[in-house]
Design a protein around this motif. Sequence first.
Motif, PDB file in Angstrom:
ATOM      1  N   ARG A  41       3.949  11.372  -5.529  1.00 25.18           N
ATOM      2  CA  ARG A  41       4.152  11.162  -6.965  1.00 25.18           C
ATOM      3  C   ARG A  41       2.987  10.399  -7.584  1.00 25.18           C
ATOM      4  N   SER A  42       1.864  10.386  -6.899  1.00 32.38           N
ATOM      5  CA  SER A  42       0.723   9.619  -7.397  1.00 32.38           C
ATOM      6  C   SER A  42       0.258  10.128  -8.756  1.00 32.38           C
ATOM      7  N   LYS A  43       0.214  11.447  -8.949  1.00 33.67           N
ATOM      8  CA  LYS A  43      -0.215  11.991 -10.235  1.00 33.67           C
ATOM      9  C   LYS A  43       0.768  11.628 -11.341  1.00 33.67           C
ATOM     10  N   LEU A  44       2.050  11.629 -11.007  1.00 33.44           N
ATOM     11  CA  LEU A  44       3.081  11.295 -11.990  1.00 33.44           C
ATOM     12  C   LEU A  44       2.931   9.850 -12.457  1.00 33.44           C
ATOM     13  N   PHE A  45       2.763   8.938 -11.499  1.00 28.28           N
ATOM     14  CA  PHE A  45       2.640   7.531 -11.871  1.00 28.28           C
ATOM     15  C   PHE A  45       1.276   7.227 -12.485  1.00 28.28           C
ATOM     16  N   MET A  46       0.251   7.939 -12.074  1.00 26.13           N
ATOM     17  CA  MET A  46      -1.056   7.757 -12.703  1.00 26.13           C
ATOM     18  C   MET A  46      -1.023   8.189 -14.164  1.00 26.13           C
ATOM     19  N   LYS A  47      -0.265   9.237 -14.461  1.00 25.65           N
ATOM     20  CA  LYS A  47      -0.126   9.667 -15.859  1.00 25.65           C
ATOM     21  C   LYS A  47       0.600   8.599 -16.667  1.00 25.65           C
ATOM     22  N   MET A  48       1.638   7.996 -16.087  1.00 20.01           N
ATOM     23  CA  MET A  48       2.334   6.912 -16.779  1.00 20.01           C
ATOM     24  C   MET A  48       1.378   5.767 -17.084  1.00 20.01           C
ATOM     25  N   MET A  49       0.547   5.426 -16.108  1.00 17.98           N
ATOM     26  CA  MET A  49      -0.413   4.347 -16.292  1.00 17.98           C
ATOM     27  C   MET A  49      -1.435   4.706 -17.371  1.00 17.98           C
ATOM     28  N   SER A  50      -1.911   5.949 -17.349  1.00 16.53           N
ATOM     29  CA  SER A  50      -2.883   6.393 -18.342  1.00 16.53           C
ATOM     30  C   SER A  50      -2.290   6.376 -19.745  1.00 16.53           C
ATOM     31  N   ASP A  51      -1.055   6.888 -19.863  1.00 18.18           N
ATOM     32  CA  ASP A  51      -0.387   6.886 -21.173  1.00 18.18           C
ATOM     33  C   ASP A  51      -0.197   5.463 -21.680  1.00 18.18           C
ATOM     34  N   PRO A 154      19.129   4.824  -8.028  1.00 14.94           N
ATOM     35  CA  PRO A 154      19.292   4.333  -9.404  1.00 14.94           C
ATOM     36  C   PRO A 154      18.130   4.651 -10.315  1.00 14.94           C
ATOM     37  N   ASN A 155      16.947   4.884  -9.736  1.00 16.31           N
ATOM     38  CA  ASN A 155      15.790   5.261 -10.543  1.00 16.31           C
ATOM     39  C   ASN A 155      14.705   5.817  -9.619  1.00 16.31           C
ATOM     40  N   MET A 156      13.660   6.332 -10.225  1.00 19.56           N
ATOM     41  CA  MET A 156      12.622   7.027  -9.480  1.00 19.56           C
ATOM     42  C   MET A 156      11.890   6.135  -8.481  1.00 19.56           C
ATOM     43  N   GLY A 157      11.886   4.828  -8.695  1.00 23.30           N
ATOM     44  CA  GLY A 157      11.165   3.930  -7.809  1.00 23.30           C
ATOM     45  C   GLY A 157      11.944   3.492  -6.586  1.00 23.30           C
ATOM     46  N   HIS A 158      13.211   3.947  -6.452  1.00 26.61           N
ATOM     47  CA  HIS A 158      14.039   3.439  -5.368  1.00 26.61           C
ATOM     48  C   HIS A 158      14.722   4.561  -4.588  1.00 26.61           C
ATOM     49  N   ASP A 159      13.947   5.582  -4.250  1.00 25.34           N
ATOM     50  CA  ASP A 159      14.495   6.688  -3.452  1.00 25.34           C
ATOM     51  C   ASP A 159      13.933   6.709  -2.042  1.00 25.34           C
ATOM     52  N   SER A 160      13.154   5.694  -1.672  1.00 26.92           N
ATOM     53  CA  SER A 160      12.349   5.752  -0.451  1.00 26.92           C
ATOM     54  C   SER A 160      13.139   6.075   0.816  1.00 26.92           C
ATOM     55  N   TYR A 161      14.352   5.547   0.934  1.00 26.39           N
ATOM     56  CA  TYR A 161      15.088   5.690   2.193  1.00 26.39           C
ATOM     57  C   TYR A 161      16.425   6.406   2.033  1.00 26.39           C
ATOM     58  N   ALA A 270       6.112  -4.451 -17.645  1.00 30.30           N
ATOM     59  CA  ALA A 270       6.071  -4.404 -19.106  1.00 30.30           C
ATOM     60  C   ALA A 270       4.845  -3.653 -19.602  1.00 30.30           C
ATOM     61  N   LEU A 271       3.721  -3.803 -18.902  1.00 28.18           N
ATOM     62  CA  LEU A 271       2.484  -3.154 -19.319  1.00 28.18           C
ATOM     63  C   LEU A 271       2.496  -1.650 -19.073  1.00 28.18           C
ATOM     64  N   ILE A 272       3.088  -1.230 -17.961  1.00 22.44           N
ATOM     65  CA  ILE A 272       3.007   0.181 -17.567  1.00 22.44           C
ATOM     66  C   ILE A 272       4.217   0.991 -18.021  1.00 22.44           C
TER      67      ILE A 272
END
Length: 324
Positions: A41-51, A154-161, A270-272
């Motif tokens: 999901r690196s491209k997905l999160f990089m787009k969030m950071m860029s936006d 609960p969200n995209m950042g917490h599916d690891s396991y 808050a920034l991203i």
Amino acid sequence: LAGASQPRKGTSKLHRRQPRHRARADSDFGDLEESMPAVDRSKLFMKMMSDAYNSHGIWDKISMVFTMFGMVSSVVIPQVLFDFVGLGTKSSRNYDVEKVTENIWKVKYWGNQSSCIIIKGADGSLLMSSCPEAQDHTIEQVAKLGPVGAIMIPNMGHDSYAHQWKEKYPDAKVYCPEADVKEMEKGVAIEGSIEGSLPALGNWGVKEVISDDGNFRFSLPLIRIQTQIADRKINALMVTCGVCNWPKTIFSPRYWFFGLVGFRFPRQFALIFVKDIQKTRAWIKKISSIPDVEMLLLQHGPPFIGKNANARLEGILLSRSLFS
């Protein structure tokens, strides 16, 4: 028990993913490989950071550059090095299962940075939200509470396991926010959205999904559940990623980059991920005024328990400032 199964020994070769790094001796995992979903999901999160960067003014841009430099230098690089030798945060031993109320437990993991919430349902089965790594001692402790019937991402950042627990409990149903279903299905089979599965999730006291009103760059719904303290039923809010209640400290370099900790949205979050500070503050105020909530269950930090527990949210720090 309906919707639940006993833990499966080992993992099927069909669902086994390639590990990104090795950690402790294999005996700590049995024959379950330590792994992360093979989803990039690196491209997905990089787009969030860029936006986010493109939407900021000059001072927030400076704060974001400082914060991201701090994250890479004080967290990412050391993490890679520590993971290589098996000492990284994400390679650390899960904390023991800890009781919160009569039918709620939590497991702290990732070096005490995150918490899995475990809820016992009316049929005796368990719902696990934000699953930790399926380490042997955690599997054994959870099994003593009951079979796992549902797994909540609960969200995209917490599916690891999530997939590890699905492999251990193949009959458990996996749920995630509606906006994330297609993305989460890349890592684990999804039964349905949280929003569209309230009747099934009612077994574990889930009563309502509260929208984040589009304030964040990925879906962060809050979940109202009905639980019990002693012989009394109460309402609780499961608050997802972003809201942190970490002990205050000035002795960890990473916190100077992320924002000094405490009860706050970390600065980098808050920034991203926060689209509009003022609209998000208005949303927080609305959430803090929901009546008859006596417990806040957090993914990051200990819960708040007491009358009008959610009123504490009104005082949470939400700032992008380099000096916060």
